[in-house]
Design a protein around this motif. Structure first.
Motif, PDB file in Angstrom:
ATOM      1  N   UNK A 196     -17.300  66.599 -30.938  1.00 13.05           N
ATOM      2  CA  UNK A 196     -16.248  67.600 -31.108  1.00 13.05           C
ATOM      3  C   UNK A 196     -14.993  67.096 -30.406  1.00 13.05           C
ATOM      4  N   UNK A 197     -13.876  67.070 -31.124  1.00  9.36           N
ATOM      5  CA  UNK A 197     -12.642  66.532 -30.553  1.00  9.36           C
ATOM      6  C   UNK A 197     -11.774  67.587 -29.893  1.00  9.36           C
ATOM      7  N   UNK A 198     -11.897  68.860 -30.322  1.00 11.16           N
ATOM      8  CA  UNK A 198     -11.016  69.910 -29.800  1.00 11.16           C
ATOM      9  C   UNK A 198     -11.859  71.114 -29.395  1.00 11.16           C
ATOM     10  N   UNK A 199     -11.746  71.493 -28.133  1.00 16.15           N
ATOM     11  CA  UNK A 199     -12.490  72.643 -27.620  1.00 16.15           C
ATOM     12  C   UNK A 199     -11.531  73.588 -26.923  1.00 16.15           C
ATOM     13  N   UNK A 200     -12.046  74.754 -26.532  1.00 13.69           N
ATOM     14  CA  UNK A 200     -11.201  75.714 -25.828  1.00 13.69           C
ATOM     15  C   UNK A 200     -10.702  75.170 -24.490  1.00 13.69           C
ATOM     16  N   UNK A 201     -11.499  74.303 -23.840  1.00 13.00           N
ATOM     17  CA  UNK A 201     -11.070  73.763 -22.556  1.00 13.00           C
ATOM     18  C   UNK A 201      -9.821  72.904 -22.705  1.00 13.00           C
ATOM     19  N   UNK A 202      -9.592  72.353 -23.896  1.00 16.72           N
ATOM     20  CA  UNK A 202      -8.389  71.556 -24.123  1.00 16.72           C
ATOM     21  C   UNK A 202      -7.146  72.423 -24.188  1.00 16.72           C
ATOM     22  N   UNK A 240      -6.841  75.121 -22.079  1.00 16.72           N
ATOM     23  CA  UNK A 240      -6.755  75.733 -20.758  1.00 16.72           C
ATOM     24  C   UNK A 240      -6.175  74.731 -19.767  1.00 16.72           C
ATOM     25  N   UNK A 241      -4.958  74.993 -19.267  1.00 14.08           N
ATOM     26  CA  UNK A 241      -4.293  74.052 -18.374  1.00 14.08           C
ATOM     27  C   UNK A 241      -5.087  73.844 -17.087  1.00 14.08           C
ATOM     28  N   UNK A 242      -5.650  74.918 -16.536  1.00 15.29           N
ATOM     29  CA  UNK A 242      -6.417  74.784 -15.298  1.00 15.29           C
ATOM     30  C   UNK A 242      -7.665  73.937 -15.507  1.00 15.29           C
ATOM     31  N   UNK A 243      -8.302  74.106 -16.659  1.00 13.67           N
ATOM     32  CA  UNK A 243      -9.531  73.357 -16.936  1.00 13.67           C
ATOM     33  C   UNK A 243      -9.256  71.868 -17.079  1.00 13.67           C
ATOM     34  N   UNK A 244      -8.046  71.518 -17.503  1.00 15.84           N
ATOM     35  CA  UNK A 244      -7.710  70.112 -17.687  1.00 15.84           C
ATOM     36  C   UNK A 244      -7.681  69.342 -16.374  1.00 15.84           C
ATOM     37  N   UNK A 245      -7.619  70.050 -15.246  1.00 20.48           N
ATOM     38  CA  UNK A 245      -7.561  69.389 -13.945  1.00 20.48           C
ATOM     39  C   UNK A 245      -8.884  68.736 -13.585  1.00 20.48           C
ATOM     40  N   UNK A 246      -9.969  69.158 -14.238  1.00 15.43           N
ATOM     41  CA  UNK A 246     -11.290  68.626 -13.917  1.00 15.43           C
ATOM     42  C   UNK A 246     -11.677  67.565 -14.943  1.00 15.43           C
ATOM     43  N   UNK A 278       2.716  87.935 -33.128  1.00 18.75           N
ATOM     44  CA  UNK A 278       3.418  87.571 -31.895  1.00 18.75           C
ATOM     45  C   UNK A 278       2.607  87.878 -30.642  1.00 18.75           C
ATOM     46  N   UNK A 279       1.556  88.684 -30.789  1.00 20.93           N
ATOM     47  CA  UNK A 279       0.714  89.020 -29.640  1.00 20.93           C
ATOM     48  C   UNK A 279      -0.407  87.994 -29.427  1.00 20.93           C
ATOM     49  N   UNK A 280      -0.521  87.041 -30.334  1.00 17.04           N
ATOM     50  CA  UNK A 280      -1.580  86.032 -30.246  1.00 17.04           C
ATOM     51  C   UNK A 280      -1.079  84.856 -29.423  1.00 17.04           C
ATOM     52  N   UNK A 281      -1.831  84.492 -28.373  1.00 17.98           N
ATOM     53  CA  UNK A 281      -1.457  83.375 -27.537  1.00 17.98           C
ATOM     54  C   UNK A 281      -2.033  82.070 -28.038  1.00 17.98           C
ATOM     55  N   UNK A 282      -1.914  81.011 -27.227  1.00 16.30           N
ATOM     56  CA  UNK A 282      -2.455  79.708 -27.612  1.00 16.30           C
ATOM     57  C   UNK A 282      -3.970  79.725 -27.643  1.00 16.30           C
ATOM     58  N   UNK A 283      -4.574  80.580 -26.843  1.00 19.41           N
ATOM     59  CA  UNK A 283      -6.019  80.751 -26.881  1.00 19.41           C
ATOM     60  C   UNK A 283      -6.354  81.687 -28.038  1.00 19.41           C
ATOM     61  N   UNK A 284      -7.066  81.211 -29.055  1.00 18.48           N
ATOM     62  CA  UNK A 284      -7.310  82.033 -30.246  1.00 18.48           C
ATOM     63  C   UNK A 284      -8.215  83.227 -29.998  1.00 18.48           C
ATOM     64  N   UNK A 285      -8.813  83.303 -28.809  1.00 12.86           N
ATOM     65  CA  UNK A 285      -9.732  84.409 -28.529  1.00 12.86           C
ATOM     66  C   UNK A 285      -9.130  85.425 -27.555  1.00 12.86           C
ATOM     67  N   UNK A 286      -7.851  85.322 -27.279  1.00 10.76           N
ATOM     68  CA  UNK A 286      -7.243  86.273 -26.345  1.00 10.76           C
ATOM     69  C   UNK A 286      -6.009  86.886 -26.985  1.00 10.76           C
TER      70      UNK A 286
END
Length: 421
Positions: free
Chosen positions: A392-398, A400-406, A177-185
């Protein structure tokens, strides 16, 4: 330590022949990308973020070695895919990684002799007030986990690796339950996310079952050949003699601000390391989000593509681009070129190096990491023999909501093959 190339034994030659015959001809090159679930090479015992698949590593070593049992190096060995693939191919190998969690998993995967199971430890006093396990577990549960950890770390290597990986797996499952959508955080306990509490008897049963399950997997997995030498060290300071390596197969950390110490904070806590109180490991892992003191080399030693990236970040209009993000990128590039210097030092003339690198983005500025690695290696006496990209079809930037703005283009993972001249 100095690595030596020995003569190929009959068993090694037979294994190489059998492995080659088991590799079916392919109409297209095998991608290095790990599948969502990978069982080959015991990769599922403790999935380590990024890296490449065991099957790809095995085929690549068999092809690149040309039938010779040369010494293989992975300076960012992670959980030991390269060294296990080399072991299965009858090739001596050296795996180096600064993360002790990764090294323990690599030891387990390479272990030839069956390991004994660790029985339940005696009851212990309540753990210290600053025990890092308290970031996720109640004091009684953290105390029981610490008893298991203490007994495991004092055991022989094979038993130690088995028991600690079982601990890693149970701890990760209990704190899902402590694991977020980002697999590295990984989050920590908070008012809306309380500490995990589990009875000692139930925890003991989970850990004993996990050891038994892992042991069965190890028994059914054939591991032959020369056990690898696994070293807890940095790629920037390889404890290896000069001109002793024949083949490098590796994947350096990418410039995506992945903090591996945070990603494995729970496992490091099992080993007694609190990454918040003890910043040393986190600071020195390549790609860390912590900034070490800036040195005078910023931008002065890079090739054209790396310098273009530094310029793009420094001129970007987004917040902190000229400050934190510029420092983090330059710190990464410094670590990369220092590591390439070391790899060049330890490799023989004529050695082959195969890098798996993935491009990414800083905001909307492309990070052409494959081109950067190629240029920096060329500057150090390596010639490029092949450069093969895989989309590569799926990266960490996909994620990140903020990163999607660029706006961004497609991203490639490239297999870069080089030869030392």
């Amino acid at each position: 330590m100095k690595a030596h190339v020995g003569g190929e034994t009959f068993a090694q030659a037979s294994l190489l022949a059998n492995l080659r015959s088991s590799v079916e001809p392919r109409n297209r090159p095998l991608s290095p990308k790990r599948p969502p679930t990978e069982l080959a090479g015991l990769a599922d015992l403790f999935p380590y973020y990024a890296g490449f698949s065991f099957e790809w590593a095995r085929e690549t070593l068999l092809s690149a070695s040309g039938g010779l049992a040369g010494v293989v190096l992975d300076p960012w060995n992670g959980s030991g895919t390269t060294t296990l693939a080399a072991q299965m191919a009858g090739m001596p190998s050296v795996g180096v990684d600064l993360n002790p969690v990764a090294n323990i998993v690599a030891h387990l995967r390479a272990n030839i002799a069956p390991a004994s199971l660790l029985t339940s430890p005696p009851n212990a006093d309540i753990c210290a007030e600053d025990d890092p396990l308290l970031a996720w577990f109640s004091p009684p549960t953290a105390s029981r986990l610490r008893s298991w950890s203490s007994l495991a770390t004092s055991s022989p290597q094979g038993v130690r690796a088995l028991a600690l990986v079982a601990l890693f797996r149970v701890v990760r499952e209990l704190t899902r339950s402590f694991q977020g959508s980002n697999p590295t955080w990984v989050r920590r306990t908070s008012p809306d996310r309380p500490q995990v509490a589990i009875e000692s008897e139930e925890l003991d049963a989970l850990l004993l079952k996990e050891q038994r399950d892992i042991s069965k997997r190890l028994e059914s997995h054939m591991r032959v050949g020369v056990r690898p030498i696994l070293v807890n060290s940095s790629a920037k300071a390889l404890p290896i003699a000069s001109d002793s390596i024949d083949l490098v197969l590796t994947s350096p950390p990418y410039l995506t601000r992945i903090d591996y110490a945070v990603a494995y904070a729970r496992e490091l806590a099992v080993l007694g390391t609190d990454i918040l109180a003890n910043r040393s490991l986190r600071e020195h892992l390549m790609g860390t989000t912590l900034i070490r003191p800036v040195d005078a080399r910023l931008g002065a030693i890079y090739g054209p593509t790396a310098n273009q990236l530094v310029k793009a970040i420094s001129e970007h209009q987004s917040k902190a681009s000229r400050g934190y993000y510029l420092k983090q990128a330059c710190q990464y590039l410094n670590d990369l070129v220092d590591s390439l210097d070391e790899i060049s030092r330890v490799c023989k003339k004529g050695a082959v190096a195969i890098f798996v690198v993935q491009d990414s983005y800083y905001k909307d500025a492309p990070i052409r990491l494959a081109d950067i690695c190629e240029e920096e290696a060329n500057l150090r006496g390596w010639t490029t023999t092949e450069k093969r990209p895989f989309e590569v079809s799926r990266t960490l930037t996909s994620l990140n909501k903020a990163a999607k703005l660029y706006p961004k283009g497609k991203v490639s993972e490239t297999v870069l093959t080089l030869k030392r001249v």
